[in-house]
Design an enzyme around this catalytic site. Structure first.
Site: not given
Ligand code: CAA
Length: 257
Positions: A65, A108, A111, A131
């Site tokens: 998400a 998400g 999911e 998360e």
């Molecule tokens: N939401 C918003 N933006 C996201 C995102 C997310 N879930 N995942 C990645 N992005 C964005 C980053 O912020 C980045 O944007 P900027 O260039 O503007 O900074 C871009 O996508 C590329 O991401 P990274 O630079 O972080 O890429 P990476 O290859 O270094 O890492 C990754 C990849 C490990 C997937 C890392 O992006 C990450 O940890 N993402 C978040 C994963 C996460 O925590 N997901 C759970 C979200 S909460 C949820 O889903 C709740 C639910 O149950 C509904």
């Protein structure tokens, strides 16, 4: 459609939905999910479509998400926005949906893949519910569907540590149907879709409904419970800290408040 691309007949009787926010690793903002819901509702009514494939790109199915959209929300904001009602409608799609997953399927994203009926994965696919690392917990079915798919011990480990499952592990635990090299995953998804599309669409729909009935009898209760707890994490300072730390690209400092 701003965040998805829909091709009604990519192959005879097979529609394709491509998630298209590549710069954000297909982070699932609310508009994207609403577009998916609207597309699925139209495809469900389209006689030329019998099976639907949902995919991202080679690097990401979806990285979760959209954290930036949620970071500053209160528990009550989350309750009132009620973003998961869109997911409930997606879950009611009658035609079979295959998720073709390469790269990240996290939070998400994992999911969403599990909300589909089958998963074809590329060797680079990574599944997880990270998360916990941003001070919250799965809110779109992860605690329920992952546990049912791979068993309690492994689901608990993944949800409490945020670790990722490789494609091979996901296959071993029964989360995915098949793992193939990256250059083959779409081809493989289409092969499965075409085989299913050659069956009676009536029988296919009824069989899907019956399989889901066994799987989902107690799901509503589980999802409602999970959702309230997910919203409740937004009452914590740790959720604000975890999500701010992500946005600011620094390590979080959790205080248990
Ligand atoms: N939401 C918003 N933006 C996201 C995102 C997310 N879930 N995942 C990645 N992005 C964005 C980053 O912020 C980045 O944007 P900027 O260039 O503007 O900074 C871009 O996508 C590329 O991401 P990274 O630079 O972080 O890429 P990476 O290859 O270094 O890492 C990754 C990849 C490990 C997937 C890392 O992006 C990450 O940890 N993402 C978040 C994963 C996460 O925590 N997901 C759970 C979200 S909460 C949820 O889903 C709740 C639910 O149950 C509904």
């Amino acid at each position: 459609m701003e965040f998805i691309k829909v091709t009604e007949e990519k192959e005879p009787f097979v529609a394709l939905i491509e998630l298209n926010r590549p710069k954000e690793l297909n982070a699932l903002n609310r508009q994207l999910m609403e577009e998916v819901r609207d597309a699925l509702q139209l495809l469900d009514k389209n006689d030329k479509v019998r099976v639907i494939i949902i995919t991202g790109n080679e690097k990401a199915f979806a990285a979760g998400a959209d954290i930036k959209q949620m970071a500053d929300k209160s528990a009550i904001d989350m309750l009132m926005i009620d973003q998961f009602s869109t997911w409930d409608q997606i879950r009611k799609t009658k035609k079979p949906i295959i998720a073709a997953v390469s790269g990240f399927a996290l939070g998400g994203g994992c999911e969403f893949a599990m909300t589909c009926d089958m998963i074809i994965a590329s060797e680079s696919a990574k599944f997880g519910q990270p998360e916990i690392k941003i001070g919250t917990m799965p809110g779109a079915g992860g605690t329920q569907r992952l546990t049912k798919a791979i068993g309690k011990a492994k689901a608990m480990e993944l949800i409490l540590t945020g670790r990722f499952l490789s494609a091979a592990e996901a296959h071993f635990y029964g989360l995915v149907n098949k793992v193939v090299p990256v250059e083959m995953f779409m081809q493989e998804a289409f092969a499965l879709a075409k085989e299913i599309a050659s069956m009676s669409p009536v029988a296919t729909q009824l069989a899907k409904e019956a399989v889901n009935r066994s799987f989902e009898t107690q799901l509503d209760e589980g999802l409602a419970f999970e959702r309230k707890n997910f919203y409740l994490t937004f009452a914590s300072e740790d959720q604000k800290e975890g999500m701010s730390a992500f946005v600011e690209k620094r390590a979080p400092n959790f205080k248990g408040k």
